[in-house]
Design a protein around this motif. Structure first.
Motif, PDB file in Angstrom:
ATOM      1  N   PHE A   1       0.849  -1.173   0.000  1.00  0.00           N
ATOM      2  CA  PHE A   1       0.000   0.000   0.000  1.00  0.00           C
ATOM      3  C   PHE A   1       0.894   1.235   0.000  1.00  0.00           C
ATOM      4  O   PHE A   1       1.892   1.284   0.718  1.00  0.00           O
ATOM      5  N   ALA A   2       0.541   2.225  -0.805  1.00  0.00           N
ATOM      6  CA  ALA A   2       1.308   3.468  -0.846  1.00  0.00           C
ATOM      7  C   ALA A   2       0.347   4.641  -0.961  1.00  0.00           C
ATOM      8  O   ALA A   2      -0.679   4.559  -1.649  1.00  0.00           O
ATOM      9  N   LEU A   3       0.701   5.736  -0.297  1.00  0.00           N
ATOM     10  CA  LEU A   3      -0.114   6.943  -0.306  1.00  0.00           C
ATOM     11  C   LEU A   3       0.809   8.141  -0.502  1.00  0.00           C
ATOM     12  O   LEU A   3       1.808   8.290   0.205  1.00  0.00           O
ATOM     13  N   HIS A   4       0.466   9.002  -1.469  1.00  0.00           N
ATOM     14  CA  HIS A   4       1.233  10.210  -1.746  1.00  0.00           C
ATOM     15  C   HIS A   4       0.312  11.418  -1.624  1.00  0.00           C
ATOM     16  O   HIS A   4      -0.797  11.418  -2.168  1.00  0.00           O
ATOM     17  N   LEU A   5       0.802  12.443  -0.938  1.00  0.00           N
ATOM     18  CA  LEU A   5       0.067  13.691  -0.819  1.00  0.00           C
ATOM     19  C   LEU A   5       1.036  14.830  -1.085  1.00  0.00           C
ATOM     20  O   LEU A   5       2.025  14.996  -0.359  1.00  0.00           O
ATOM     21  N   ASN A   6       0.774  15.609  -2.135  1.00  0.00           N
ATOM     22  CA  ASN A   6       1.651  16.709  -2.524  1.00  0.00           C
ATOM     23  C   ASN A   6       0.833  17.982  -2.684  1.00  0.00           C
ATOM     24  O   ASN A   6      -0.306  17.952  -3.150  1.00  0.00           O
ATOM     25  N   ALA A   7       1.446  19.091  -2.311  1.00  0.00           N
ATOM     26  CA  ALA A   7       0.817  20.396  -2.476  1.00  0.00           C
ATOM     27  C   ALA A   7       1.882  21.403  -2.888  1.00  0.00           C
ATOM     28  O   ALA A   7       2.974  21.426  -2.309  1.00  0.00           O
ATOM     29  N   ASN A   8       1.561  22.226  -3.892  1.00  0.00           N
ATOM     30  CA  ASN A   8       2.488  23.244  -4.384  1.00  0.00           C
ATOM     31  C   ASN A   8       1.744  24.563  -4.563  1.00  0.00           C
ATOM     32  O   ASN A   8       0.611  24.583  -5.062  1.00  0.00           O
ATOM     33  N   PHE A   9       2.393  25.651  -4.150  1.00  0.00           N
ATOM     34  CA  PHE A   9       1.802  26.985  -4.258  1.00  0.00           C
ATOM     35  C   PHE A   9       2.836  27.925  -4.867  1.00  0.00           C
ATOM     36  O   PHE A   9       4.033  27.808  -4.593  1.00  0.00           O
ATOM     37  N   MET A  10       2.344  28.868  -5.675  1.00  0.00           N
ATOM     38  CA  MET A  10       3.248  29.807  -6.314  1.00  0.00           C
ATOM     39  C   MET A  10       2.548  31.133  -6.564  1.00  0.00           C
ATOM     40  O   MET A  10       1.380  31.163  -6.984  1.00  0.00           O
TER      41      MET A  10
END
Length: 869
Positions: free
Chosen positions: A704-713
């Motif tokens: 099981f794998a979980l990825h959470l990414n957030a980018n702001f510019m």
């Protein structure tokens, strides 16, 4: 007086103690000359008492200190599964060469379980046989199941979010950065184990001097797959609007002193082959010339679409790789290859450009893209990697040729012909003497601009729109020397002195046309960057602190030959870098780094005439002022892993701020997009959060794998002369599950993804786009030798009402069967069962939005036979 007598007698006895010891060295091999690691080596005297002992290393080498010279002395070698060897030691018998023979070991009702994971310090070894399932074909399939490892769409391997820095086979670096040819072609059945070397410092002389946060991978092949050619041969044919073919031959030979890997492939099924030979380690600073990224085809492959579905290609690839162990720790590696890709793709593209006053300009284009792209390379590397000295000299020669034709809305034909050559030599020399380490590096590179000819014509009106020629070169050198002084066991003081030089030339000619801004550039210049960088490192047990304070001197001289104008700049500034690593335990690590540097613009600031990227996009660089950008950044990461339990997680947060003298600007007109640099200070702020969690339940072979990414510019920009601030945000959530649901019968592979992108101009408009995507592969095994598989993909895109986008759904399905009979495998495949001929998607760029309708391959069938040897 008594103390002096005792000291005198002790000094007399010291030579006798030294003479009473000797060091016995040698190598232990099996009957096929394969090194045997972890063999127990003991030295016994006449009374069978142990007077020295040790273990062989991964190369089968040992070094045992014998504590007596009294004969007779016997050396005993023992390892489970091999007959014990005993050798009488004479006075001059070193080094020893021991060959051990296999023997059967009778176990009395003992059950032996091979562990899935073995951890020794920073080395984690995974048993491939325990990880792989019946549907895994290549070692890349198994690597995806190792906690902490990710493989992106290009084939790059990352561990805990960072690219690996070495890819070894039997602890030898045959491929350098072009490891895709191995990860995508070596069979999983041929590999015994995969080792992850955490915090890997590839240069032994720097192992306790220079910290590395990156990991390396090492493949250990099964013993019966060594000392003979192994590999696969496959060939197939099919039909889907045209005759299809797919053929490949891969051969690998591994011995203790030499390795060979040869791969030849060809197909017309949509799979471009050049991605397998991409160099993931190359620091391409010297390859980025002033125009290397300025020429862009109009057609773009949407990020969510598998290129194979829209590419009508004819591809050929041939690579040869070898490495020779000349003597202990000295290797010579050679790599050569050639790729040929003829491709055709078709697309309908609609681009929406924001204009002040909530207006939009819409550009519709129907694109027919045809290209012929070739690249070839040769690499030679001599390396001596010893614990007290390191030497390396690498020569790389490569060339790329492209001929791209695009038909736009029928009347406009655009052609781009590009040639790019690159020659580079890198020399490294490091040696260590006591508490001092000396490092010298020299890099010399010559590359073209690349040379390019662009011609765009309106075939209906029989008029020339653009006739542009670009030519030039860059000669680049990078020389530096570092002196490190190990003040104590915990602190190191360093001084690095470097000189970077760039000799650039760019010449462009625009002969004019119906829409072309005529003009020419003929600019050349020399740029020197001198740097003195003192640094300090403090390392105590689980804590590491490093600080660097570089001092830069920039010297630039540019000549604009057409305007007969000369420019001269000399600047001095400082930077800063601070890094901190703390290991709470071996499995919990905290890292922090901050960096500040000043970056100066270059020769593009003095190109008076515009450069066309394609028939309607033109870029004007000239401001006649040198852009100076200040960049500050900071990052914080936390990593936790428990290899034995298959658990790995990491969280990384970063922030950066870039201050510049210029703003990016774009003027939009019906026939042309005109990009330029507007004067005025601008600030770009970026924030990012990346997190990953993976857990492999080894007992049930489920990951099981979980990825959470957030980018702001946020950044300042100019549109139609109107100042504004652009804000963008991107959120991504991805969940993956790979599981053997029913052992020997049912395997499931699932991935779900949600992606949200937002865009807003200050005082203007805002937009939002949501992407939902899911992918599932199901394999059923009615019998062990037969696999029936079905794969399905579904995606949905929603655009906001404020900034309209395409509302679309896309569904794909493929199916097939594999049947294995010993070394032969037959595969029948049906692709695009829904016979979907169009793919719809929309996307945001930095300032605008685009919608794509890509034309797809039809329903196709093919059969393939694969033979393993």
């Amino acid at each position: 007086m008594r103390r002096r007598i005792c000291l005198f007698l002790g000094l007399l006895c010291l030579p006798l103690l030294v003479l009473g010891q000797r060091v016995v060295k040698g190598t232990v091999l099996d009957e096929e000359s394969v090194p045997l690691p972890y063999v127990v080596v003991r030295a016994l005297d006449a009374k069978d008492e142990v007077v020295g002992q040790g273990l062989t290393d991964l190369q089968g080498r040992f070094s045992v200190e014998v504590k007596t010279q009294v004969a007779p002395i016997r050396m005993v070698f023992a390892m489970m599964g091999y007959a014990q060897q005993t050798v009488a030691l004479g006075e001059g018998d070193s080094p020893l060469h021991i060959v051990m023979k296999e023997s059967e070991v009778e176990l009395k009702e003992v059950t032996v379980k091979v562990p899935t994971v073995i951890q020794r310090s920073d080395t984690i070894t995974y048993n491939v046989g325990k990880l792989k399932d019946a549907k895994d074909r290549t070692i890349e399939d198994v690597l995806r199941k190792i906690p902490g490892i990710e493989i992106d769409a290009s084939g790059r391997i990352l561990y805990q979010g960072e690219s690996i820095n070495r890819f070894y086979i039997q602890n030898m670096d045959m491929l350098g950065g072009r490891y895709g040819v191995a990860s995508k072609n070596i069979r999983a059945d041929d590999v015994a184990s995969v080792s992850v070397y955490e915090n890997h410092q590839p240069r032994r002389v720097l192992q306790d001097v220079q910290h590395s946060s990156k990991a390396a991978l090492n493949l250990t092949l099964k013993r019966d797959r060594l000392l003979k050619p192994i590999g696969t041969m496959e060939g197939g044919a099919g039909y889907g609007d045209e005759v299809l073919w797919d053929a490949a031959l891969t051969s690998l030979f591994i011995s203790p002193k030499r390795q060979f890997l040869v791969a030849g492939k060809t197909n017309s099924t949509g799979g471009l082959l050049r991605s397998e030979s991409q160099d993931f380690f190359e620091n391409a600073m010297e390859a980025h010339t002033v125009a290397s990224d300025k020429l862009k085809p109009l057609l773009q492959v949407p990020g969510e679409l598998d290129r194979k579905r829209m590419s009508f290609n004819h591809s050929y690839s041939l690579t040869g790789n070898s490495i020779f162990l000349l003597k202990d720790d000295v290797t010579l590696a050679a790599n050569v290859g050639y790729n040929f890709d003829r491709d055709k793709m078709e697309q309908q593209k609609t681009e929406s450009y924001w204009l002040p006053g909530l207006e939009r300009m819409v550009v519709d284009e129907h694109l027919l893209h045809k290209s012929v792209e070739q690249n070839a390379w040769l690499t030679l590397k001599l390396e001596s990697n010893k614990s007290r000295a390191y030497f390396s000299d690498a020569l790389k020669v490569q060339g790329e040729w492209a001929d791209i034709a695009e038909h736009v809305n029928i009347p406009i034909h655009q052609n781009m012909r590009t040639e790019d050559y690159n020659i580079k030599n890198s020399l490294d020399w490091i040696f260590r003497k006591a508490d001092k380490v000396y490092d010298f590096h020299s890099e010399v590179c010559w590359t073209t601009v690349p040379d390019n000819v662009m011609l765009a014509k309106d075939v209906v009106a029989d008029t020339t729109i653009i006739n542009q020629k670009l030519s030039g070169y860059r000669f680049y050198t990078n020389e530096y020397s570092t002196f490190r002084w190990l003040l104590s066991d915990v602190s190191t003081l360093s001084m690095k002195v470097s000189l970077h030089s760039y000799l650039d030339k760019l010449k462009s000619d625009n002969e004019g046309g119906a829409l072309c801004r005529s003009g020419a550039n003929d600019v050349s210049g020399l740029r020197l960057q001198t740097c003195a960088s003192p640094s300090y490192q403090y390392k105590l047990s689980k804590f590491l602190l490093s600080a660097e304070l570089p001092l830069y001197l920039e010297n630039m001289r540019f000549d604009n030959r057409i305007g007969d104008v000369q420019y001269s700049f000399d600047r001095l500034w400082t930077g800063m870098h601070v890094g901190c690593n703390y290991s709470v335990q071996s499995y919990l690590k905290l890292a922090f780094s901050s960096d500040f540097r000043r970056v100066m613009g270059g020769m593009t600031a003095f190109l008076d005439a515009p450069i066309y990227q394609n028939y309607r996009s033109v870029q004007q660089f000239a401001t006649n002022t040198l852009d100076v950008r200040d960049r500050g950044s900071a990052s914080l990461s936390l990593t936790y892993r428990n290899a034995l339990n298959g658990f790995n997680s990491s969280v990384r947060a970063s922030a950066s701020r870039l201050s510049s003298k210029n703003k990016m600007a774009l003027d939009v007109a019906p026939g042309q997009l005109y990009a330029y640099n507007a004067e005025g200070r601008s600030v770009m702020n970026q924030w990012a959060l990346m997190s990953m969690l993976s857990k492999n339940f080894f007992d049930i072979n489920t990951l099981f794998a979980l990825h959470l990414n957030a980018n702001f510019m946020t950044t300042d920009c100019v549109r139609q002369g109107f100042d504004s601030q652009l804000s963008m945000a991107n959120y991504e959530l991805k969940a993956t599950c790979r599981s053997v649901v029913i052992p020997r019968y049912l395997i499931l592979d699932f991935e779900g993804r949600y992606d949200c992108r937002t865009q807003q101009f200050e005082g203007a408009h805002r937009g939002r786009q949501n992407l939902y995507a899911a992918r599932a592969n199901v394999s059923v095994f009615p019998v062990a030798a037969c696999e029936l598989y079905v794969s399905a993909e579904v995606s949905k895109v929603q655009g906001s009402t404020e900034w309209p986008g395409v509302q679309s759904r896309n569904v794909f399905a493929d199916a097939g069967m594999r049947y294995s009979l010993r070394r032969v495998e037959l595969e029948l495949n049906a692709r695009n069962l829904t016979n979907r001929r169009y793919y719809y998607v929309s996307d945001y760029s930095e300032t605008d939005a685009a919608s794509y309708v890509s034309f797809l391959r039809p329903l196709s069938f093919w059969a393939k036979v694969r033979f393993s040897f």
